[in-house]
Scaffold this active site. Structure first.
Site, PDB file in Angstrom:
ATOM      1  N   SER A 178      -5.550 -47.042  26.860  1.00 11.25           N
ATOM      2  CA  SER A 178      -4.591 -46.144  27.497  1.00 11.25           C
ATOM      3  C   SER A 178      -3.222 -46.793  27.388  1.00 11.25           C
ATOM      4  O   SER A 178      -2.869 -47.681  28.158  1.00 11.25           O
ATOM      5  CB  SER A 178      -4.976 -45.949  28.975  1.00 11.25           C
ATOM      6  N   HIS A 213     -11.274 -44.526  30.096  1.00 11.74           N
ATOM      7  CA  HIS A 213     -12.202 -45.655  30.059  1.00 11.74           C
ATOM      8  C   HIS A 213     -13.651 -45.246  30.327  1.00 11.74           C
ATOM      9  O   HIS A 213     -14.530 -46.097  30.354  1.00 11.74           O
ATOM     10  CB  HIS A 213     -11.794 -46.715  31.098  1.00 11.74           C
ATOM     11  N   GLU A 239      -8.897 -45.909  37.226  1.00 14.11           N
ATOM     12  CA  GLU A 239      -9.458 -47.093  37.872  1.00 14.11           C
ATOM     13  C   GLU A 239      -9.400 -46.997  39.391  1.00 14.11           C
ATOM     14  O   GLU A 239      -8.353 -46.665  39.963  1.00 14.11           O
ATOM     15  CB  GLU A 239      -8.696 -48.361  37.440  1.00 14.11           C
ATOM     16  N   GLU A 288     -14.236 -52.328  30.994  1.00 16.18           N
ATOM     17  CA  GLU A 288     -13.712 -53.391  31.857  1.00 16.18           C
ATOM     18  C   GLU A 288     -14.733 -53.863  32.882  1.00 16.18           C
ATOM     19  O   GLU A 288     -14.391 -54.550  33.839  1.00 16.18           O
ATOM     20  CB  GLU A 288     -12.428 -52.910  32.530  1.00 16.18           C
ATOM     21  N   ASP A 294      -5.446 -47.112  39.703  1.00 15.27           N
ATOM     22  CA  ASP A 294      -4.656 -46.852  38.499  1.00 15.27           C
ATOM     23  C   ASP A 294      -4.984 -45.435  38.065  1.00 15.27           C
ATOM     24  O   ASP A 294      -6.081 -45.157  37.579  1.00 15.27           O
ATOM     25  CB  ASP A 294      -4.992 -47.844  37.390  1.00 15.27           C
ATOM     26  N   GLU A 340      -1.013 -47.138  40.921  1.00 20.18           N
ATOM     27  CA  GLU A 340      -0.385 -47.384  39.621  1.00 20.18           C
ATOM     28  C   GLU A 340      -0.348 -46.108  38.786  1.00 20.18           C
ATOM     29  O   GLU A 340      -1.295 -45.321  38.817  1.00 20.18           O
ATOM     30  CB  GLU A 340      -1.182 -48.479  38.908  1.00 20.18           C
ATOM     31  N   ASP A 400       3.469 -48.841  35.056  1.00 21.96           N
ATOM     32  CA  ASP A 400       2.818 -49.403  33.867  1.00 21.96           C
ATOM     33  C   ASP A 400       3.345 -48.665  32.646  1.00 21.96           C
ATOM     34  O   ASP A 400       4.245 -49.136  31.960  1.00 21.96           O
ATOM     35  CB  ASP A 400       1.305 -49.284  33.997  1.00 21.96           C
ATOM     36  N   LYS A 415       2.075 -56.581  31.414  1.00 17.80           N
ATOM     37  CA  LYS A 415       1.139 -56.738  30.295  1.00 17.80           C
ATOM     38  C   LYS A 415       1.905 -57.377  29.149  1.00 17.80           C
ATOM     39  O   LYS A 415       2.842 -56.775  28.616  1.00 17.80           O
ATOM     40  CB  LYS A 415       0.581 -55.382  29.858  1.00 17.80           C
ATOM     41  N   HIS A 438      -4.706 -57.511  32.474  1.00 17.37           N
ATOM     42  CA  HIS A 438      -5.429 -57.567  31.203  1.00 17.37           C
ATOM     43  C   HIS A 438      -5.214 -56.250  30.463  1.00 17.37           C
ATOM     44  O   HIS A 438      -4.478 -55.378  30.900  1.00 17.37           O
ATOM     45  CB  HIS A 438      -6.915 -57.789  31.467  1.00 17.37           C
ATOM     46  N   LYS A 476      -5.048 -57.990  37.937  1.00 17.50           N
ATOM     47  CA  LYS A 476      -6.221 -57.157  37.673  1.00 17.50           C
ATOM     48  C   LYS A 476      -6.754 -57.540  36.303  1.00 17.50           C
ATOM     49  O   LYS A 476      -6.009 -57.605  35.330  1.00 17.50           O
ATOM     50  CB  LYS A 476      -5.923 -55.663  37.802  1.00 17.50           C
TER      51      LYS A 476
END
Length: 430
Positions: free
Chosen positions: A41, A157, A166, A209, A244, A292, A319, A344, A372, A395
């Protein structure tokens, strides 16, 4: 002084079976290796991850050109130079690329070298990597982070219907990082038992993840499951919840709204204003401290409205909005669009620029969460980075899958090295 004597790179695979760049940089002190992560993503404004596009190899995702750029372009330009000049060497590589988003050499090429330079420089300075990063950042307070464990997956994901990407649990009342890991693992295993009983064995298969992707149908379903798992583990009041939303993935450009069933054939559109009300309700009813990417990366007004609405209640994390880029961060500061950065390193493509982004945010009263990517490697760089920056939030997935636990285990080691001097957790959450 430790000068660079050799630079090499190779194509390796990440945790999703896709190619990525690994760099080896040699000085008189040895050879220092770094591997570059990759996202699924991704924000539209991220630095360019150079892929070959040759469909006959890795479905077009090969990175042989990026590897070649390290060996044939970047290597010759930095051999003979001192690794202690992180900013100067990063600038040299950026100038060699000479594009606004590292599209010529590839952010994946430049970042791999940048990471390796800092590892070599840390050894030359006789410092652990986290202490060297603190020196580069001008930070005097090392701090172990509160880990935000991604335990329920949706969005890009996961193969379920859940649009939000998330749902995380954070052990905010742990007294040490080591204890936070134990608490997180116990909640994770209790959640596994709950999901298996409620949805069946398939619900506890893990995603990219390490989190679970249960067949939930309603956006309000995951939060009670998290609270039930926290209670079952005996930690009521000791955990917070982070989210997220990855809302850019469900944004419909033509109608300027969000499709909550974007993974299905029948759309369920909601407006930005409706989403603001949903997030406000969730924060009021649940121990949520962080949201997020609640909106699309260009839906600035909605971001600003939510940040104002949640002031003093939960941080709003940029993000896709900010992409670890100081120019985007400055705009977000001016518009008051968020008050936290998801950092990131591969979004911006060099360690110097990542540190600059973190410092800019901290100087303006923002929090910073080091992150990550969904395509990870065994490289534990971000563990040292989060301690060195002192930003106290990370995270790195669930406490499951080796490329995720590698970072958590490195943080356990760092805490052990610091001994009694170790400080744990994000202060505002303690």
């Amino acid at each position: 002084m430790a000068t660079i004597t050799k630079v090499f790179a190779r194509e390796i695979i990440d945790s999703r079976g896709n190619p990525t760049v690994e760099v080896e940089l040699t000085t008189k002190n040895g050879t220092f290796r770094s591997a570059v992560p990759s996202g699924a993503s991704t924000g539209a404004y991220e630095a360019c991850e150079l892929r070959d596009g040759d469909k006959s190899r890795y479905l077009g995702k090969g990175v042989e050109q990026a590897v070649k750029n390290v060996i044939e372009v970047i290597g010759p330009a930095i051999i003979g130079k001192d690794v202690s000049d992180q900013a100067g060497l990063d600038k040299l590589m950026i100038d060699l690329d000479a594009t606004s988003n590292k599209a010529k050499l590839g952010a994946n090429a430049i970042l791999g070298v940048s990471m390796a330079i800092s590892k070599a420089a840390a050894v030359a300075a006789g410092l652990p990597l986290y202490q060297y990063i603190a020196k580069l950042a001008g930070n005097t307070e090392l701090r172990l982070p509160t880990p935000c464990f991604n335990v329920i997956n949706g969005g890009k994901h996961a193969g379920n219907a859940l649009p939000f990407q998330e749902f995380m649990v954070a052990p905010i009342k742990a007294t040490s990082f080591k204890e936070s890991i134990r608490m997180g693992c116990e909640v994770y295993h209790n959640l596994k038992t709950i999901l298996k009983k409620k949805y069946g064995q398939d619900a506890v298969n893990v995603g990219d993840e390490g989190g679970f992707a249960p067949p939930v149908q309603d956006i309000n379903e995951p939060l009670p499951l998290l609270k039930e798992a926290i209670e079952a583990a005996g930690y009521t009041g000791k955990f917070a919840i982070c989210m997220d939303c990855a809302a850019s993935e469900m944004y419909v450009e033509k109608s300027k709204d969000y499709d909550l069933t974007f993974k299905n054939d029948t759309p369920t559109p909601v407006s930005s204003a409706e989403l603001v009300k949903t997030y406000e309700r969730w924060v009021a009813e649940n121990p949520i401290v962080s949201i997020e990417d609640p909106f699309d990366q260009d839906d600035w007004e909605a971001w600003t409205a939510l940040t104002a609405a949640l002031k003093g209640k939960a941080q709003v994390v940029g993000d896709d909005l900010t992409v670890t880029n100081t120019a985007r961060i400055k705009t977000a500061i001016e518009k008051k669009s968020c008050n936290s950065l998801l950092l990131k390193i591969n979004q911006i493509g060099s360690i110097t620029e990542a540190i600059e982004s973190a410092k800019l945010c901290q100087q303006n009263g923002w929090s910073v969460m080091v992150s990550h990517r969904s395509g990870e490697t065994e490289d534990t760089y971000i563990a040292d980075l989060v301690v060195g920056l002192g930003c106290a939030q990370i995270k790195t997935g669930a406490p499951c899958r080796g490329e995720r636990t590698a970072k958590l285990n490195q943080l356990i080691r760092i805490e052990g090295e610091l001994g009694e001097a170790a400080k744990y957790g994000y202060p505002a959450w303690l």
